[in-house]
Design an enzyme around this catalytic site. Structure first.
Site, PDB file in Angstrom:
ATOM      1  N   LYS A 259       1.107  -1.254   0.070  1.00  0.00           N
ATOM      2  CA  LYS A 259       0.022  -0.010   0.057  1.00  0.00           C
ATOM      3  C   LYS A 259       0.847   1.214  -0.024  1.00  0.00           C
ATOM      4  O   LYS A 259       1.607   1.493   0.891  1.00  0.00           O
ATOM      5  CB  LYS A 259      -0.830  -0.017   1.341  1.00  0.00           C
ATOM      6  CG  LYS A 259      -1.559   1.529   1.622  1.00  0.00           C
ATOM      7  CD  LYS A 259      -2.580   1.313   2.711  1.00  0.00           C
ATOM      8  CE  LYS A 259      -3.211   2.476   2.949  1.00  0.00           C
ATOM      9  NZ  LYS A 259      -3.876   2.817   4.186  1.00  0.00           N
ATOM     10  N   ASP A 264      -2.285  10.255   3.886  1.00  0.00           N
ATOM     11  CA  ASP A 264      -3.819   9.825   3.989  1.00  0.00           C
ATOM     12  C   ASP A 264      -4.516  10.943   4.891  1.00  0.00           C
ATOM     13  O   ASP A 264      -4.124  10.949   6.117  1.00  0.00           O
ATOM     14  CB  ASP A 264      -3.864   8.604   4.782  1.00  0.00           C
ATOM     15  CG  ASP A 264      -5.454   8.148   4.799  1.00  0.00           C
ATOM     16  OD1 ASP A 264      -6.277   8.783   4.318  1.00  0.00           O
ATOM     17  OD2 ASP A 264      -5.397   6.961   5.525  1.00  0.00           O
ATOM     18  N   LYS A 271      -9.793  13.070   8.339  1.00  0.00           N
ATOM     19  CA  LYS A 271      -9.235  12.685   9.564  1.00  0.00           C
ATOM     20  C   LYS A 271      -9.211  13.943  10.657  1.00  0.00           C
ATOM     21  O   LYS A 271      -9.211  15.236   9.953  1.00  0.00           O
ATOM     22  CB  LYS A 271      -7.979  12.295   9.365  1.00  0.00           C
ATOM     23  CG  LYS A 271      -7.889  10.559   8.960  1.00  0.00           C
ATOM     24  CD  LYS A 271      -6.473  10.051   8.805  1.00  0.00           C
ATOM     25  CE  LYS A 271      -6.386   8.973   8.329  1.00  0.00           C
ATOM     26  NZ  LYS A 271      -7.013   7.752   9.175  1.00  0.00           N
ATOM     27  N   ASP A 282       1.841   6.309   5.935  1.00  0.00           N
ATOM     28  CA  ASP A 282       0.598   5.369   4.954  1.00  0.00           C
ATOM     29  C   ASP A 282       1.426   4.812   4.003  1.00  0.00           C
ATOM     30  O   ASP A 282       0.627   3.966   3.119  1.00  0.00           O
ATOM     31  CB  ASP A 282      -0.522   6.038   4.828  1.00  0.00           C
ATOM     32  CG  ASP A 282      -1.958   5.249   5.033  1.00  0.00           C
ATOM     33  OD1 ASP A 282      -1.634   4.318   5.778  1.00  0.00           O
ATOM     34  OD2 ASP A 282      -2.746   5.670   4.621  1.00  0.00           O
ATOM     35  N   ASP A 341     -12.031   7.369   3.969  1.00  0.00           N
ATOM     36  CA  ASP A 341     -10.697   7.069   4.792  1.00  0.00           C
ATOM     37  C   ASP A 341     -10.406   5.650   4.784  1.00  0.00           C
ATOM     38  O   ASP A 341      -9.335   5.284   5.087  1.00  0.00           O
ATOM     39  CB  ASP A 341     -10.934   7.517   5.982  1.00  0.00           C
ATOM     40  CG  ASP A 341      -9.567   7.706   6.897  1.00  0.00           C
ATOM     41  OD1 ASP A 341      -8.570   7.685   6.295  1.00  0.00           O
ATOM     42  OD2 ASP A 341      -9.563   7.919   8.051  1.00  0.00           O
ATOM     43  N   GLU A 343      -9.345   3.816   2.380  1.00  0.00           N
ATOM     44  CA  GLU A 343      -8.939   3.897   1.063  1.00  0.00           C
ATOM     45  C   GLU A 343      -7.798   2.882   0.638  1.00  0.00           C
ATOM     46  O   GLU A 343      -7.586   2.562  -0.392  1.00  0.00           O
ATOM     47  CB  GLU A 343      -8.411   5.298   0.707  1.00  0.00           C
ATOM     48  CG  GLU A 343      -6.743   5.433   1.139  1.00  0.00           C
ATOM     49  CD  GLU A 343      -6.559   5.500   2.818  1.00  0.00           C
ATOM     50  OE1 GLU A 343      -7.536   5.597   3.524  1.00  0.00           O
ATOM     51  OE2 GLU A 343      -5.404   4.951   3.167  1.00  0.00           O
ATOM     52  N   ARG A 345      -7.595  -0.354   1.144  1.00  0.00           N
ATOM     53  CA  ARG A 345      -8.176  -1.501   0.553  1.00  0.00           C
ATOM     54  C   ARG A 345      -8.697  -1.327  -0.822  1.00  0.00           C
ATOM     55  O   ARG A 345      -8.868  -1.949  -1.784  1.00  0.00           O
ATOM     56  CB  ARG A 345      -9.530  -2.017   1.384  1.00  0.00           C
ATOM     57  CG  ARG A 345     -10.511  -1.061   1.583  1.00  0.00           C
ATOM     58  CD  ARG A 345     -11.358  -1.395   2.866  1.00  0.00           C
ATOM     59  NE  ARG A 345     -10.762  -0.877   4.001  1.00  0.00           N
ATOM     60  CZ  ARG A 345     -11.406  -1.165   5.279  1.00  0.00           C
ATOM     61  NH1 ARG A 345     -12.670  -1.693   5.359  1.00  0.00           N
ATOM     62  NH2 ARG A 345     -10.976  -0.656   6.394  1.00  0.00           N
TER      63      ARG A 345
HETATM   64  N1  BES Z   1      -3.884   4.625   6.944  1.00  0.00           N
HETATM   65  C1  BES Z   1      -5.301   4.347   7.888  1.00  0.00           C
HETATM   66  C2  BES Z   1      -5.118   3.397   8.773  1.00  0.00           C
HETATM   67  C3  BES Z   1      -3.985   3.770  10.179  1.00  0.00           C
HETATM   68  C4  BES Z   1      -4.538   4.334  11.144  1.00  0.00           C
HETATM   69  C5  BES Z   1      -2.698   3.461  10.123  1.00  0.00           C
HETATM   70  C6  BES Z   1      -3.947   4.689  12.331  1.00  0.00           C
HETATM   71  C7  BES Z   1      -2.018   3.811  11.076  1.00  0.00           C
HETATM   72  C8  BES Z   1      -2.508   4.324  12.189  1.00  0.00           C
HETATM   73  C9  BES Z   1      -6.478   3.790   6.996  1.00  0.00           C
HETATM   74  O1  BES Z   1      -6.508   4.331   5.798  1.00  0.00           O
HETATM   75  C10 BES Z   1      -7.668   4.365   7.748  1.00  0.00           C
HETATM   76  O2  BES Z   1      -7.697   5.372   7.831  1.00  0.00           O
HETATM   77  N2  BES Z   1      -8.323   3.311   8.112  1.00  0.00           N
HETATM   78  C11 BES Z   1      -9.441   3.778   8.936  1.00  0.00           C
HETATM   79  C12 BES Z   1     -10.572   2.637   8.333  1.00  0.00           C
HETATM   80  C13 BES Z   1     -12.166   3.066   8.967  1.00  0.00           C
HETATM   81  C14 BES Z   1     -12.632   4.177   8.071  1.00  0.00           C
HETATM   82  C15 BES Z   1     -13.000   1.812   8.497  1.00  0.00           C
HETATM   83  C16 BES Z   1      -9.393   3.460  10.337  1.00  0.00           C
HETATM   84  O3  BES Z   1      -8.575   2.437  10.932  1.00  0.00           O
HETATM   85  O4  BES Z   1      -9.980   4.307  11.114  1.00  0.00           O
HETATM   86 ZN    ZN Z   2      -4.654   4.995   4.869  1.00  0.00          ZN
HETATM   87 MN    MN Z   3      -7.458   6.263   5.577  1.00  0.00          MN
END
Ligand code: BES
Ligand code: ZN
Ligand code: MN
Length: 525
Positions: A259, A264, A271, A282, A341, A343, A345
């Site tokens: 990825k 992000d 966020k 990210d 967010d 994204e 996947r």
């Molecule tokens: N890049 C983030 C995941 C992440 C969060 C990595 C904190 C490291 C630390 C990912 O793209 C994301 O934002 N995931 C969301 C998914 C949710 C919207 C279902 C998350 O984990 O909050």
């Molecule tokens: Zn992300």
């Molecule tokens: Mn995200």
């Protein structure tokens, strides 16, 4: 930094520092010889009790009589493999401020079942890890002298094996630091174009093939999901394909998918502001995959390995994807974007469909995918998911061997239900419960045609707080996984050559070879 193996007596070797191992208040043979040359001065110091027994504790002594080195560093080595790694790292850290040459007389203090070559490799890895400095975007560089040379002192007949182990350890150590640099680089520097340029550099340096697909190519492939993430950003998106052809022509490749979200923001599902800078990390799925390729190239690994990196930014904009949008993936399946967010996947699913064309032996994707994985496993273990138990076991074992561990998580059908959508084949989120699992479930819908594993490195790829920075994980696990695969292929080949090459024999030889994993990690006779 130069790292060498040398057969020499630790008391007579001239260096800025010589490091000696202490376990249970006693020296190993290498250290005892130095203590003897120093007239028992060192064992007297140990008796005073200044050296803590905890692995990695150190005491630095100056101008010890009878010893050629300017300083003697006493290091508690503990008993486990992790202890030894901590000790090696601490020795390098302690020596860093002195500068010059560090000689280590630690190889006969390897933990049970490990030999001098194993210790030499761990020292090499630790030397790179502990001497890493981020300087790219600082106007003033660190002026401390720093470590110039590391000499691993070994016993009779150990020099050759130790030198080979140091070469392997250096390839890995260099790769880990390369990965850290990619992760730490600010997001206005580390763009998708920068990652593509790095991949091209690696290809040139190590004779690999590289291809960088641009937005028009990506659209033509039907990657509607990947494009939907990239389209709100002004930075051009890329799909990077880097090929190391180290194995036989007819051998199926191992494919690593990373990825590569270089920033992000969350997109329209923005966020919160606090700590948002950390979303520069990210791209560490991509960073660790590209870094692993660096190590693979340096070590000339006899295996076919392909890295595939979808990379772009996730930004809010007038033309960004909106919650409720439905997109069509390269696989033909449609996705309702309930949260922009989620994204990672969305870019991975198209890359995972793309890799079908390589007829892979196995596909491992690596992603900072979910905050939920950080909640589940903290910053200690990487989350591991797989549609094939044998592959999961290989990765778990590689993590154990490399000291870069993962934990096997479930991919049960029951979890799939939360991805239901009324307006598309699936939604891109499954709600808060089991967030790391449902993200993996989403990916599993695109990986049915091959053996696949997914590593959620959201908790392990970097640290926050005072020691904020990229860790370089899971480069050690991936590297060990590939080395074991290469050893298995080589084992299967030599078994096939021998007498009656029954297919079953070749297969079990491959298994044995896979167990032997690290070539330098043979058990003591
Ligand atoms: N890049 C983030 C995941 C992440 C969060 C990595 C904190 C490291 C630390 C990912 O793209 C994301 O934002 N995931 C969301 C998914 C949710 C919207 C279902 C998350 O984990 O909050
Ligand atoms: Zn992300
Ligand atoms: Mn995200």
């Amino acid at each position: 930094m130069e790292i060498i193996a040398k057969q020499a007596n630790a008391d007579k070797h001239k260096a800025a520092i010589v490091a000696l191992a202490v376990r249970d208040g006693k020296f190993t043979a290498q250290g005892s010889a130095v203590d003897k040359a120093a007239g028992g001065h060192l064992s007297a110091v140990v008796k005073l009790g200044d050296l803590d027994a905890k692995a990695g504790s150190t005491v630095l002594l100056h101008k010890v009589p009878g010893v050629a080195a300017e300083r003697v560093l006493l290091v508690s080595v503990g008993t486990s493999e992790k202890d030894f790694r901590d000790a090696a790292r601490a020795a390098v850290k302690a020596a860093g401020s002195a500068g010059g040459e560090l000689a280590l007389a630690l190889t006969d203090a390897a933990p049970k079942g490990r030999d001098a070559a194993w210790a030499a490799e761990e020292i090499a890895v630790a030397a790179f890890d502990a001497s890493y400095k981020y300087e790219t975007t600082k106007s003033k560089k660190d002026e401390k002298p720093g470590l110039k040379k590391v000499t691993v002192l070994v016993g009779k007949d150990e020099e050759k094996a130790a030198a080979a182990a140091i070469a392997a350890g250096s390839a890995l150590g260099e790769a880990v630091n390369f990965g850290k640099d990619l992760g730490n680089l600010p997001p206005n520097f580390c763009t998708p174009s920068h990652l593509a340029a790095q991949a091209k550099d690696i290809a040139k340096k190590f004779g690999m093939k590289v291809e960088v697909l641009e937005r028009a190519d990506i659209e033509k492939l039907g990657m509607g999901s990947f494009v939907s993430v990239a389209k709100g950003s002004t930075e051009p998106m890329k799909l990077i394909v880097l090929k190391h052809e180290g194995g036989a022509k007819d051998e199926k490749p191992v494919v690593l998918v990373g990825k590569g979200i270089t920033f992000d923001s969350g997109g329209i599902s923005l966020k919160p502001g606090e700590g948002m800078d950390e979303m520069k990390y990210d791209m560490m799925g991509a960073g660790s995959v590209i870094a692993t390729m660096h190590g693979v190239g340096r070590a000339k690994l006899p295996l076919n390995v392909i890295a595939v990196v979808p990379t772009c930014e996730n930004m809010p904009a007038g033309n960004a994807s909106k919650p409720g949008d439905v997109v069509t993936t390269m696989s033909g399946q449609t996705v309702e974007i309930l949260n922009t967010d989620a994204e990672g996947r969305l870019i991975l699913c198209d890359a995972l469909t793309y890799v079908e064309r390589f007829d892979p032996a196995a596909v491992v994707d690596v992603a900072t995918l979910t905050g939920a994985c950080v909640i589940a496993l903290g910053h200690i273990a990487t989350g591991l998911y797989s549609n094939k138990d044998a592959l999961a076991k290989e990765l778990l074992a590689a993590g154990e061997t490399a000291g870069d561990r993962a934990w096997h998580m479930p991919l049960w059908d029951e979890y799939q239900e939360s991805l239901k959508s009324n307006f598309a084949d699936m939604a891109n989120i499954g709600g808060r419960p089991g967030g790391s699992v449902t993200a993996a479930c989403f990916l599993s819908r695109y990986t049915k045609k091959y053996d696949w594993a997914h590593l959620d490195i959201a908790g392990t790829a970097w640290r926050s707080g005072a020691a904020k920075g990229a860790t370089g994980r899971p480069v050690p696990m991936l590297t060990q996984f590939l080395r074991a695969r290469a050893a298995a292929v080589a084992g299967a080949k030599s078994a096939a050559k021998a007498a009656k090459p029954a297919k079953v024999e070749a297969k079990s030889a491959a298994k044995v070879a896979a167990k032997a994993a690290k070539p330098a990690a043979k058990k003591k006779a």
